[in-house]
Write a protein that holds these residues in place. Structure first.
Motif, PDB file in Angstrom:
ATOM      1  N   VAL A  54       4.003  12.728  -8.646  1.00  0.00           N
ATOM      2  CA  VAL A  54       3.747  11.309  -8.885  1.00  0.00           C
ATOM      3  C   VAL A  54       2.258  11.065  -8.688  1.00  0.00           C
ATOM      4  CG1 VAL A  54       4.121   8.956  -8.046  1.00  0.00           C
ATOM      5  CG2 VAL A  54       6.021  10.531  -8.200  1.00  0.00           C
ATOM      6  N   VAL A  55       1.671  10.308  -9.618  1.00  0.00           N
ATOM      7  CA  VAL A  55       0.259   9.931  -9.518  1.00  0.00           C
ATOM      8  C   VAL A  55       0.188   8.446  -9.194  1.00  0.00           C
ATOM      9  CG1 VAL A  55      -1.959   9.895 -10.692  1.00  0.00           C
ATOM     10  CG2 VAL A  55      -0.271  11.649 -11.279  1.00  0.00           C
ATOM     11  N   SER A  56      -0.710   8.085  -8.292  1.00  0.00           N
ATOM     12  CA  SER A  56      -0.853   6.674  -7.924  1.00  0.00           C
ATOM     13  C   SER A  56      -2.320   6.285  -7.905  1.00  0.00           C
ATOM     14  CB  SER A  56      -0.233   6.408  -6.545  1.00  0.00           C
ATOM     15  OG  SER A  56      -0.887   7.188  -5.546  1.00  0.00           O
ATOM     16  N   GLY A  57      -2.587   5.037  -8.221  1.00  0.00           N
ATOM     17  CA  GLY A  57      -3.920   4.461  -8.129  1.00  0.00           C
ATOM     18  C   GLY A  57      -3.869   3.255  -7.234  1.00  0.00           C
ATOM     19  N   SER A  58      -4.983   2.969  -6.583  1.00  0.00           N
ATOM     20  CA  SER A  58      -4.961   1.908  -5.587  1.00  0.00           C
ATOM     21  C   SER A  58      -6.273   1.146  -5.563  1.00  0.00           C
ATOM     22  CB  SER A  58      -4.679   2.509  -4.200  1.00  0.00           C
ATOM     23  OG  SER A  58      -4.926   1.571  -3.169  1.00  0.00           O
ATOM     24  N   ALA A  59      -6.213  -0.043  -4.941  1.00  0.00           N
ATOM     25  CA  ALA A  59      -7.422  -0.824  -4.734  1.00  0.00           C
ATOM     26  C   ALA A  59      -8.327  -0.193  -3.692  1.00  0.00           C
ATOM     27  CB  ALA A  59      -7.057  -2.246  -4.323  1.00  0.00           C
ATOM     28  N   ASP A  60      -7.861   0.896  -3.063  1.00  0.00           N
ATOM     29  CA  ASP A  60      -8.715   1.605  -2.100  1.00  0.00           C
ATOM     30  C   ASP A  60      -9.673   2.575  -2.786  1.00  0.00           C
ATOM     31  OD1 ASP A  60      -7.195   3.779  -2.809  1.00  0.00           O
ATOM     32  OD2 ASP A  60      -6.202   4.007  -0.876  1.00  0.00           O
ATOM     33  N   LEU A  61      -9.772   2.503  -4.109  1.00  0.00           N
ATOM     34  CA  LEU A  61     -10.713   3.262  -4.952  1.00  0.00           C
ATOM     35  C   LEU A  61     -10.291   4.707  -5.181  1.00  0.00           C
ATOM     36  CD1 LEU A  61     -14.167   2.117  -3.450  1.00  0.00           C
ATOM     37  CD2 LEU A  61     -12.471   0.802  -4.689  1.00  0.00           C
ATOM     38  N   THR A  62      -9.073   5.078  -4.782  1.00  0.00           N
ATOM     39  CA  THR A  62      -8.659   6.477  -4.906  1.00  0.00           C
ATOM     40  C   THR A  62      -7.472   6.633  -5.850  1.00  0.00           C
ATOM     41  OG1 THR A  62      -7.050   6.445  -3.083  1.00  0.00           O
ATOM     42  CG2 THR A  62      -9.367   6.895  -2.513  1.00  0.00           C
ATOM     43  N   GLU A  84       0.817  -1.211   0.000  1.00  0.00           N
ATOM     44  CA  GLU A  84       0.000   0.000   0.000  1.00  0.00           C
ATOM     45  C   GLU A  84       0.854   1.266   0.000  1.00  0.00           C
ATOM     46  OE1 GLU A  84      -1.134   0.260   4.702  1.00  0.00           O
ATOM     47  OE2 GLU A  84      -1.750  -1.494   3.554  1.00  0.00           O
ATOM     48  N   PHE A  85       2.157   1.119  -0.247  1.00  0.00           N
ATOM     49  CA  PHE A  85       3.058   2.268  -0.259  1.00  0.00           C
ATOM     50  C   PHE A  85       3.627   2.488  -1.658  1.00  0.00           C
ATOM     51  CE2 PHE A  85       3.678   0.016   3.855  1.00  0.00           C
ATOM     52  CZ  PHE A  85       2.931   0.889   4.640  1.00  0.00           C
ATOM     53  N   ILE A  86       4.090   3.735  -1.901  1.00  0.00           N
ATOM     54  CA  ILE A  86       4.834   4.056  -3.114  1.00  0.00           C
ATOM     55  C   ILE A  86       6.265   4.359  -2.694  1.00  0.00           C
ATOM     56  CG2 ILE A  86       5.060   5.545  -5.125  1.00  0.00           C
ATOM     57  CD1 ILE A  86       1.824   5.756  -3.410  1.00  0.00           C
ATOM     58  N   GLN A 129      16.586   4.135  -1.872  1.00  0.00           N
ATOM     59  CA  GLN A 129      15.260   4.668  -1.574  1.00  0.00           C
ATOM     60  C   GLN A 129      15.344   6.107  -1.098  1.00  0.00           C
ATOM     61  OE1 GLN A 129      12.556   2.111   0.638  1.00  0.00           O
ATOM     62  NE2 GLN A 129      11.783   3.869   1.787  1.00  0.00           N
ATOM     63  N   LYS A 130      14.511   6.973  -1.686  1.00  0.00           N
ATOM     64  CA  LYS A 130      14.465   8.387  -1.305  1.00  0.00           C
ATOM     65  C   LYS A 130      13.253   8.696  -0.433  1.00  0.00           C
ATOM     66  CE  LYS A 130      15.143  11.168  -4.827  1.00  0.00           C
ATOM     67  NZ  LYS A 130      15.022  11.699  -6.220  1.00  0.00           N
ATOM     68  N   TRP A 131      12.098   8.182  -0.827  1.00  0.00           N
ATOM     69  CA  TRP A 131      10.862   8.430  -0.099  1.00  0.00           C
ATOM     70  C   TRP A 131      10.017   7.172  -0.056  1.00  0.00           C
ATOM     71  CZ3 TRP A 131      10.488  12.715   2.635  1.00  0.00           C
ATOM     72  CH2 TRP A 131      11.133  13.886   2.199  1.00  0.00           C
ATOM     73  N   LYS A 132       9.249   7.072   1.012  1.00  0.00           N
ATOM     74  CA  LYS A 132       8.200   6.069   1.124  1.00  0.00           C
ATOM     75  C   LYS A 132       6.899   6.818   1.332  1.00  0.00           C
ATOM     76  CE  LYS A 132       6.823   1.972   3.781  1.00  0.00           C
ATOM     77  NZ  LYS A 132       7.187   1.076   4.924  1.00  0.00           N
ATOM     78  N   LEU A 133       6.043   6.814   0.302  1.00  0.00           N
ATOM     79  CA  LEU A 133       4.835   7.614   0.329  1.00  0.00           C
ATOM     80  C   LEU A 133       3.707   6.815   0.973  1.00  0.00           C
ATOM     81  CD1 LEU A 133       5.072   9.093  -3.288  1.00  0.00           C
ATOM     82  CD2 LEU A 133       6.198   9.852  -1.179  1.00  0.00           C
ATOM     83  N   VAL A 134       3.182   7.340   2.058  1.00  0.00           N
ATOM     84  CA  VAL A 134       2.186   6.644   2.863  1.00  0.00           C
ATOM     85  C   VAL A 134       0.862   7.387   2.801  1.00  0.00           C
ATOM     86  CG1 VAL A 134       1.614   5.786   5.164  1.00  0.00           C
ATOM     87  CG2 VAL A 134       4.003   5.849   4.417  1.00  0.00           C
TER      88      VAL A 134
END
Length: 1520
Positions: free
Chosen positions: A1096-1104, A1061-1063, A1073-1078
């Motif tokens: 950075v754009v992210s999509g997830s199974a959390d519907l967002t 669930e992280f980027i 590793q530079k960042w862990k996006l939570v």
């Protein structure tokens, strides 16, 4: 209705009819009564004759194999025969499936088509029964085979379509990728097993006749060993196939080497048994029986050759393009004694084993290149070295088209090499439209791959040479370079020593092609201008001398004025000086002199200023043309000049040469007038003649040399050349004449008189199209737009174009499709739009814009079934579409009720169809002109402008990811555990990056195109150096990275990937590793960088969808709106817009600055897994589980997507349709939706009859109407069912398991869904069932509200427990309510149904009514009894219930009914396809459709698919 025979079956039937010793036919099924007379002993049938061969063979097996075989051996004569029949049926169906799927694989270096192997299995099975009944003859070999297990193997081999279980996408994807090879190995192994079993049976007969001796004992041991070897293979295969599909895939249980070892051992054991057989039987019996077996192979070979010929006939070749064609055969060759040095040099090159692969002969116009090429081809042919030839000719239509080069060459090579012919035929069988494809797939499928199959030992010549003349006259500069690039790949062909001889002018595309696309060491170059002048002078002199000698001989009979010394040495010398170095001058002058009055014409040529050389070609052509106007007064000369300009001007400007007959039709000039103009021009125009010397009426008129065209069109000679032709003016005339011709009575609907709107273009003979679209008409269809554009005039509403399109737009589209030029529709419409006047062509512009959308939206079906232009394409066009409104009157011929359609064109611009697997990835090329799509079956390159499939990359595994390099020169494909890099231009594999241990899920190029990052299921992130193919970095990850969850920043500094669930953001150079996006609360499914490098754009199974700051790691925006997991994201090139695709079937656009949702695009019928923006940000591509790629207009405003219909005021109409039925009288249709509502529709009007029924359930899974339509029964998702009275508005619910009444479905015990429900005609009983729950059917009494009867539907006897599961497909009550009919399909887990039957049950007792089981060729989707109850109507046909039945095929009669095709793509009437349904109008996988007579309805979901109500007009399902 009888099943439509496959193509292979058709050929086999034809052969059997004509053969003196036909294949034995399979016996007809025996009546049940006959079967019942046999023994019912439980003693194994294989011991009936006392044979112990099987027993000993079983003992020779190990315990595991022996146990597997014993449990599946038939135990009674009835099960032996029934099992054999079932196997035969499964094999026949498998053959049809393999032919449709075109499965193939490579075995022992040869491409093998699986349907060929299945054909052999069918023939061998027929041979089993060739002497009668298997059981009656007590054949211990065949009776002793484990037929039930064999059926299982073949059924698993048939499993082509896997269930779309969305939570198991990865597993299903992996199964799909591996099953094709497993299937091929199994089928090939089964074919070999049956073949050996047949031979073994012959040997067994010999053994039983042999007297006891040491030889017979040895013979018996050989037979036991051979039989045991077969059983060992079958036992292993059965055990493997009893495993789940996932287990089979994960364990990789089959390999080609296993099959090879099995075959080699079979050969060894067969040879040994054969030797022992000959020792024991020296008579003729053994030889004759073995010869019969060999006949099967011979007949199959004959069938294959016949099939090859039929497939090769699909090659579209360029007429007249070969050196020995009628067009080229009469043209000159090098005269004896000329070009000696050059011809020897070429001959030495062709025969030199170490010579370069290509020879390029270059020369300016008129230097004799084509004459040399014809001579070279002729010499090579005489030496047995010529493979093929192709002579390009600009302005000669097909001979200037690059797309016909490789088909024409392939056709010639197929005649030369049988292996080439078979491979080419197989490619055409797989893709009948291959000749319409781009150059790269043609080269690979028609030339490269076939030549690689040639057996080197069969080659009797040192080299094979392909001659290509005048490459510069190919119609497109890019095509010229592509041809050279592709031809350079011949160096990989090692089976033969292939050489390419090319001639051309020194035009830039050819020069650049040889310089950039072909390595210097691959070609040898010769420039004709560099040949010594003395050699050129000598050759021209020899030419003149021979020509003048011929002239004198021709004049001896009627002219004695020509002296033997004529024309004299000095005259010849003068002519040579004027001609050198141009052979075309000598050729033209000699033809001119020879035509008439040789003395006078020679004198005219010599009177020119002898001190000046000829001024190019002007002084050659002008004297020749002057003779046309040499007599008569000024007025007559002007008339003749004008006639010349009109006729010859047309000829030189035609895009494709025409005959005098076609010219007459096009120009509206009588043919005699055209002939009169052409008669004196035979020295400059090729005017083919008949036997009596007249100009041939149907052979095209062509130019001898392009220099004549250049001379006539040269604007610099306008003032001094009275014959000068104004090209623009002439193009305008030709454009107008083309339109006039088409606008007459020529163009019309169904111009080829096919009479069936569902007919595929590939099924219509070329001769039919040619006879219907005559030469002039076909020309006008193809080129009228080009002439209009080339005229330079702006098109307006008042011209000829607008009214023509108003009347004939659809006719023109149909005609172009029949001609195989569907892409020309879009090109033509866009070209017209580019020359339309914006002020005075407003109506035309509006029409063209609409027509372009119409053509783009329907390109696929217009191309494949041209007559659907008037049916499907028009029916589903928006109601406000100009094209629809203009031609909607034609729809009344076919439909009484129309479907609900959008009001205007939406954002969806194109639908790209062709994939057979779900889409996994998409990528636009940097220039935005092409789009690459990856799917579970292959990768495809599409032309964005036209939607045309440009190339298909086929692999044994599916494609998980695709990417373009930033410079557009390289493609990356994620295949299995590797990343394959291909050259964009050639498609050639340039690198393979290997090192991952599991499937690669994503790969991205660095912006500098030097490296590739990749992720895999092995939980690693790797960096690769493209140049060296070496791994540069490897990062071990805690979790695997999902597909589409890897991205490279455009500044080349940062890599981003998902991890649970992280980027994670990493330094691209070091991998640190530079960042862990939570922030996300569920697994990351997609990651992308915006071009600005800050986000950075992210999509997830959390519907967002979320936006993150690259520098700080902070979350900037959280975008909500999707109702299911987000699967893919992308950003526009200006970083202002974000697109996301989801499992909720929508594409959504978001404002990157504000986070506001801008647009929602709907249309896909499956989850959306891939999305991409074009470079200009105007187009969005999305790929889905529904196997389509869709292109959307990213700039379209919301206002332009207004929809019509009640869904605007009733959002519940957007709920997916989940169940449907039609009333007994066909007047009412009921549809249930996932929101729990039920709607009733009037068939006549297509309108709702009342307000929706609220059922208090979530998901109506079945619905039925009572005979009077006053009662509605329904089932629900959670095991509840209910009854509703539409008039009273009352609804009651019961729990199907407990029988208790409940207030809503949520109060049920949540049992199996009730997805089968039926009200009895007397309204006293409700039938309830779950399709896949133990095959249990319950009868519920309406009065007592209790279940009164239950009956089980069992799998067929003889099949192991756990192997199969049942599927109830349809039910029906008899008119007296006493009998229930059930339709049954028995599928393998994850496969399509295999065992298809109808069974009758007594409703009172719940018992089967005797042996009332009818086997069908396809599973029944619906059924109903006839009024008198004597027959059962199904979608397969009418079953006569009065005839005997058992386990044999039911007796079916054709049924006049509107039905859905098996794949739900077509509405059928009387068994013929009549209406193609776009994806959004098809029923779901559960086949939500209902029909009655000529009416049919189908539901999908979303408002478009709420209800498609199409009522065909009786008698008008064919074209009027």
């Amino acid at each position: 209705m009888a099943p439509k025979p496959s193509k292979r079956d058709w050929f086999r039937n034809k052969l059997v009819v004509r053969s003196s010793s036909p294949l034995p036919a399979r016996p007809a099924p025996r009546p049940a009564a006959a079967a019942a007379t046999r023994t019912s002993s439980s003693e194994p049938a294989y011991t009936k004759n006392g044979s112990s061969i099987l027993a000993d063979a079983l003992e020779a097996l190990d315990r595991e194999d022996r146990g597997t075989i014993r449990t599946l051996l038939p135990t009674t004569v009835f099960t032996i025969d029934a099992a054999f029949d079932e196997v035969h049926g499964v094999v026949s169906e498998l053959g049809e499936l393999c032919a449709n799927k075109r499965w193939s694989w490579t075995y022992k270096g040869h491409k093998v088509y699986v349907h060929d192997q299945v054909d052999k299995v069918v023939e061998l099975l027929d041979k089993f029964k060739s002497v009668g009944d298997v059981v009656a003859n007590f054949d211990p070999i065949h009776v002793g085979l484990p037929w039930a297990g064999i059926r299982l193997i073949l059924e698993v081999s048939s499993a082509g379509d896997l269930c779309p279980v969305t939570h198991a996408l990865t597993v299903m994807h992996k199964v799909a990728l591996s099953d094709s090879r497993q299937r091929a190995i199994l089928v090939t192994g089964m074919e070999l097993s049956f073949h050996i079993s047949n031979r073994l049976n012959v040997y067994l007969g010999t053994y039983t006749r042999a007297s006891s001796s040491l030889a017979s004992d040895n013979f018996r041991r050989s037979l036991v060993n051979l039989y045991a070897h077969i059983l060992r293979f079958l036992g292993c295969a059965i055990r493997i196939q009893q495993k789940s599909a996932v287990s089979r895939t994960a364990q990789a249980l089959w390999d080609t080497s296993d099959l090879t070892r099995f075959e080699e051992r079979c050969d060894t054991l067969c040879s040994r048994a054969g030797e022992e057989a000959r020792i024991c039987d020296s008579g003729e019996s053994l030889r004759i029986q073995l010869q019969t077996l060999q006949e099967i192979d011979k007949i199959h070979g004959s069938l294959s050759r016949l099939q090859d010929k039929a497939d090769l006939a699909k090659l579209i070749t360029a007429a007249g393009a070969t050196y020995d064609s009628s067009a080229e055969g009469e043209l000159p060759r090098c005269l004896p004694g000329t070009r000696l040095e050059l011809l020897k040099q070429i001959d030495d090159w062709a025969k030199d084993p170490a010579g370069q692969r290509m020879f390029w002969l270059c020369g300016v116009a008129g230097t004799g290149k084509s004459t040399i090429a014809r001579t070279v081809a002729e010499n090579l042919h005489e030496d047995g070295l010529l493979g093929a030839s192709f002579f390009f000719k600009r302005g000669r239509g097909d001979r200037s088209h690059a797309t016909l080069l490789f088909p024409t060459i392939a056709r010639q090579l197929a005649d030369l090499f049988p292996e080439v012919g078979h491979t080419v035929a197989s490619a055409l069988d797989e893709d009948s439209l291959l000749c319409d494809k781009h150059l790269q797939p043609q080269f690979e499928k028609l030339l490269l791959q076939p030549l690689q199959q040639v057996d080197r030992s069969s080659i009797r010549t040192a080299s094979v040479v392909i001659v290509i003349d005048a490459l510069d006259e190919c119609e497109n500069d890019r095509n010229i370079m592509t041809i050279l690039r592709l031809l350079s790949k011949i160096e990989v062909i090692t089976s033969i020593r292939l050489r390419i001889f090319v001639t051309s002018r020194p035009e830039l595309p050819v020069v650049l092609g040889f310089r950039k696309e072909v390595r210097g060491d691959l070609h040898h170059d010769v420039r004709l201008e560099d040949v010594e002048q003395t050699t050129i002078e000598r050759d021209i002199r020899i030419f003149y001398e021979l020509q003048f000698t011929q002239i004198k001989e021709d004049n001896l009979l009627y002219d004695d004025e020509i002296s033997a010394e004529w024309p004299g040495e000095s005259t010849i010398a003068s002519l040579v000086d004027r001609a050198k170095p141009l052979f075309i001058v000598a050729f033209t002058v000699s033809r001119y002199i020879a035509e008439a009055d040789p003395l006078g014409r020679l004198d005219k040529m010599l009177r020119q200023d002898s001190n000046e050389p000829l001024n190019g070609l002007k002084d050659t052509y002008l004297p020749i043309l002057e003779q046309i106007v040499a007599v008569g007064d000024a007025s007559q000369r002007n008339i003749r000049t004008a006639e010349f300009q009109h006729v010859v001007g047309s000829i030189v400007l035609l895009s494709n040469p025409l005959s005098t007959t076609a010219l007459s039709s096009l120009l509206v000039i009588s043919r005699p007038e055209i002939v009169k103009v052409l008669q004196p021009l035979s020295s400059v125009l090729n005017t083919p003649r008949t036997a009596d010397g007249r100009i041939h009426p149907t052979t095209p008129i062509t130019l001898f040399h392009l220099s004549f065209r250049d001379f006539l069109l040269d604007a610099s000679l306008k003032d001094e050349n009275k014959f000068w032709i104004d090209a623009r003016k002439m193009h305008g005339i030709l454009g107008t004449q083309c339109v006039r011709l088409l606008d007459s009575v020529t163009l019309r609907e169904d111009i080829c008189a096919i009479n069936n709107p569902g007919t595929r273009r590939a099924k219509v003979a070329k001769s039919t199209v040619h006879d219907s679209l005559l030469e002039a008409v076909a020309y006008a269809c193809r080129y009228w737009v080009q002439h209009v554009v080339d005229s330079g005039e702006r098109v307006t509403d008042d011209g000829v174009v607008y009214p023509f399109l108003q009347n004939h737009l659809l006719h023109w589209m149909e005609a172009l499709s029949w001609l195989g030029r569907a892409s020309d529709i879009i090109h033509g419409l866009r070209a017209l739009r580019s020359v339309t006047n914006a002020q005075s062509g407003t109506q035309l512009l509006s029409m063209l814009d609409d027509a372009i959308r119409f053509a783009l939206s329907n390109r696929y079906i217009i191309d494949h079934a041209p007559l659907q232009t008037y049916v499907s394409a028009l029916l589903f066009a928006p109601s406000q579409s100009i094209v629809r409104q203009m031609f909607a009157g034609g729809l009344q011929k076919y439909f009484k009720t129309m479907p609900r359609v959008p009001e205007r064109w939406g954002a969806e611009m194109q639908k790209l169809e062709g994939h057979k697997g779900f889409l996994t990835s998409l990528a636009f090329s940097p220039d935005g002109k092409t789009l690459m799509s990856g799917s579970a079956d292959n990768a495809v390159i599409w032309d964005v402008a036209t939607g045309e499939e440009m190339h298909k990359y086929e692999h044994e595994t599916g494609v998980r990811g695709v990417a373009f390099s930033q410079d557009g020169n390289t493609l990356a494909l994620c295949l299995g555990d590797s990343i394959v890099l291909r050259d964009t231009a050639t498609g050639e594999v340039t690198q393979r990056l290997s090192g991952h241990h599991k499937e690669v899920t994503a790969a991205v190029f660095s912006p500098d195109n030097k490296t590739v990052w990749s992720t895999s299921k092995d939980s690693t992130l790797r960096l690769w150096d493209i140049a060296t193919e070496k791994e540069m970095q490897k990062q071990e990850l805690a979790l695997p990275v999902e597909e589409r969850s890897l991205a490279f920043s455009f500044d080349n500094k940062t890599i981003a990937h998902g991890s649970g669930e992280f980027i994670i953001l990493r330094d691209a150079a070091t991998g640190v590793q530079k960042w862990k996006l939570v922030g996300h609360t569920h697994v990351i499914t997609a990651v992308a960088f915006l071009l600005d490098g800050r986000t950075v754009v992210s999509g997830s199974a959390d519907l967002t969808v979320r936006l993150w700051d690259v520098k700080t790691g902070e979350e900037n925006e959280k975008l909500t709106g999707h109702t299911d997991r987000v699967a893919c994201v992308a950003g526009s090139s200006d970083s202002r817009t974000i697109a996301s695709g989801s499992w909720d079937l929508t594409v959504r656009l978001w404002d990157a600055g504000t986070g506001m949702q801008k647009q929602t695009f709907t249309g896909h019928s499956g989850a959306i897994f891939a999305i991409a923006f074009s470079a200009d940000g105007k187009t969005i591509a999305s790929g889905s589980w529904d196997r389509t790629v869709r292109l959307w207009d990213a700039l379209m405003s919301v206002e332009t997507q207004k929809l019509e219909g009640p869904e605007k005021s009733d959002p519940s109409l957007n709920s997916p349709v989940s169940a449907m039925c039609v009333s007994l009288d066909g007047q009412v249709i009921a549809s249930g939706s996932l929101d729990g509502s039920i709607r009733l529709w009037d068939v006549a009007t297509g309108e709702e009859t009342q307000k929706p029924i609220v059922t208090n359930t979530w998901g109506v899974t079945a619905v039925d109407l009572s005979p009077d339509s006053e009662m509605v029964a329904f089932g629900s998702t959670y095991g509840a069912f209910g009854l509703s009275d539409p008039q009273l508005g009352t609804t009651r619910l019961w729990d199907a398991d407990t029988g208790e009444e409940i207030p809503d479905a949520m109060q049920s015990r949540r049992g199996r869904a009730i997805d089968v429900i039926k009200i009895s005609p007397d309204r006293k009983t409700i039938l309830l069932a779950s399709r896949r729950h133990q095959g249990t059917v319950r009868l519920w009494d309406v009065a007592t509200e209790k279940v009164t009867r239950r009956f089980e539907i069992y799998s067929m006897e003889g099949l192991g427990e756990g192997i199969l599961r049942k599927c109830l497909t349809a039910v029906a009550f008899s008119p007296d309510s006493k009998t229930v009919a059930t339709g049954l399909a028995v599928p393998l887990v994850g496969s399509r149904p295999q065992d298809r039957a109808v069974r009758l049950w007594d409703a009172a007792s719940g018992k089967p009514t005797g042996m009332r089981r009818f086997k069908l060729r396809s599973y029944p989707k619906w059924m109903r009894f006839t009024v008198d109850g004597s027959a059962l109507d199904t979608n397969v046909g009418r079953v006569d219930l009065s005839l005997p039945c058992g386990l044999g095929q039911a007796s079916l009669s054709p049924l006049t009914e509107a039905t859905m095709s098996r794949d739900n793509q077509w509405v059928q009437c009387d068994g013929s396809d009549v209406l193609w349904l776009p994806h959004e109008y098809r029923g779901s996988r559960r086949r939500m459709s209902a029909s009655h007579g000529a009416s049919i309805a189908t539901g999908r979901g979303g408002w478009k698919g709420v209800l498609l109500l199409v009522r065909t007009v009786a008698g008008h399902h064919v074209m009027a």
